[in-house]
Design an enzyme around this catalytic site. Structure first.
Site, short mmCIF file in Angstrom:
data_model
loop_
_atom_site.label_atom_id
_atom_site.label_comp_id
_atom_site.label_asym_id
_atom_site.label_seq_id
_atom_site.Cartn_x
_atom_site.Cartn_y
_atom_site.Cartn_z
N SER A 63 -48.88 20.64 105.79
CA SER A 63 -50.10 20.24 106.50
C SER A 63 -50.32 18.74 106.61
CB SER A 63 -51.33 20.88 105.83
OG SER A 63 -51.49 22.20 106.28
N LYS A 66 -50.87 17.24 109.99
CA LYS A 66 -52.17 17.03 110.64
C LYS A 66 -52.57 15.56 110.71
CE LYS A 66 -54.01 21.63 109.46
NZ LYS A 66 -53.13 22.17 108.42
N SER A 123 -58.45 21.27 106.08
CA SER A 123 -57.09 21.49 106.59
C SER A 123 -57.00 22.78 107.41
CB SER A 123 -56.08 21.55 105.43
OG SER A 123 -54.76 21.44 105.89
N LYS A 234 -54.55 13.25 103.39
CA LYS A 234 -54.18 14.60 103.78
C LYS A 234 -53.20 15.22 102.80
CE LYS A 234 -54.75 18.06 106.33
NZ LYS A 234 -54.57 18.82 105.07
#
Length: 391
Positions: A63, A66, A123, A234
């Protein structure tokens, strides 16, 4: 006897200090030992790498994909064609996303700002796809924008196949260094993103055919509670990628980006990130020159005006990690005697050169602050008339 004992003890102590001092000094500047197989630590304003290990090794990003998703979203916000209050509708495909999600329903409408929060805080894979479809019409087209942005940033070791990092494809990859570069681009070009990545918990409201309900977004970035200078950014984890994190922090006016990829556990990725950031702040000193002082005008030859005002292109920043005396940094202005017209506003005409201990450490361009066209016959007549009249 006591006298000889004291003398011997003094020799022993001196011997210990003599041989331990170099070891201690070297140890103080050694990068921390991390469990993550790939990592990098970068200072954001300069882009300088402080330490790294296998930072160019391609790995599955999960993730932290992102980060690029958010960068493309903010790029489009910057055009003015979409706004934070733009309405984003969730498709059946977006709703079907597994993994981390915020449980958007098909047909549900949220503002783009809420969607950004769902991505940056929780997320949300469903929110990422909803944003992708809103901006580009389909996830596939949005991923093409992501890959184009990566290409523009020079990220030769990055390629995306989805916008959220769920895929296990071998063709979806990046590196710790590339993640640091895209993270830097995001937080320096769009610092407002940190308003979202610093959120620990926040409620959103689902408005669907079934009625209204509240849902609490909880940050996946535990550093927000573990490390007081954390600003973002993130997390990501899959069985293939293991545990990844791009961690940003701000302390004493120094902004650091620590990226760890492939950590063996959720706990170790945060421990690794904190060790990286602590190391960075222990060795870093930032020299800044805001470059706000007024510069002299520069003569212009053959122009409708005889001189141009000058400005610095940007402030100057230099990161030192060797314990140097930054008070010895010197700035020298380098300008030609004149420039030839035509000249455009923003054209580089000189530079400010920075040196330390006689060595060049960087420079900042000096720009023309106005546009000056080349003088024609009529312009010369006007100049002569003004000179004759004493204007």
């Amino acid at each position: 006897m006591k006298k000889y004992f004291k003398i011997t003890l003094c020799y022993v102590i001196c011997f210990i200090f003599l041989f331990q001092a170099p070891f201690t000094a070297a140890e103080a500047f050694a990068a921390p030992a991390l469990e993550a197989p790939s990592y990098i630590l970068m200072e954001a304003s300069t882009g300088q790498i402080i330490c790294e290990k296998d930072a160019d090794l391609r790995r599955s990003p999960a993730s932290i994909t992102k980060i690029m998703t958010l960068l493309v979203i903010f790029d489009h916000l910057g055009t003015g064609r979409i706004r934070l209050d733009s309405e984003v509708m969730t498709s059946a495909y977006a709703k079907s996303m597994g993994g981390s999600q915020v449980f958007l329903e098909e047909g549900e409408i949220q503002t783009l700002e809420t969607i950004i929060k769902c991505i940056a805080v929780a997320s949300g894979n469903d929110a990422s796809v909803a944003a992708a479809e809103f901006i580009a019409g389909s996830e596939e087209e949005f991923v093409a924008l992501m890959n184009k942005r990566a290409e523009d940033l020079g990220l030769a070791n990055t390629h995306f196949e989805d916008c959220c990092g769920l895929t296990e494809s071998d063709n979806h990859y990046t590196t710790a260094k590339d993640v640091a570069v895209m993270s830097r681009e995001l937080i320096t070009k769009y610092p407002q993103v940190l308003d979202y990545t610093k959120i620990w918990m926040e409620d959103i409201t689902h408005e669907t055919r079934q009625g209204s309900s509240n849902f609490t977004l909880s940050s996946t970035n535990k550093l927000l509670k573990m490390y007081e200078w954390t600003t973002g950014l993130k997390t990501g984890s899959t069985s293939k990628a293991l545990y990844c994190l791009s961690a940003t922090a701000s302390r004493d006016n120094i902004d650091l980006i620590g990226v760890v990829m492939g950590s063996p556990s959720n706990k170790t990725r945060f421990q690794d990130a904190m060790a990286l950031l602590d190391y960075g702040y222990s060795v870093s000193a930032l020299y800044e020159d805001p470059n706000k002082e007024k510069l002299p005008s520069l003569p212009v030859k053959g122009g409708v005006l005889d001189e141009t005002a000058l400005i610095y292109k940007e402030p100057f920043r230099y990161l030192d990690i060797k314990g140097s005396d930054l008070s010895g940094i010197q700035k020298t202005i380098s300008l030609p005697e004149f420039v030839e017209a035509p000249i455009k506003r923003g054209d580089a005409v000189g530079e400010a050169v920075y040196t330390m201990d006689g060595q060049r450490i960087g420079s900042v361009s000096i720009l023309s602050d106005i546009t000056i066209d080349k003088a024609g016959y009529k312009d010369y007549l006007i100049k002569v008339w003004k000179l004759f009249c004493g204007f």
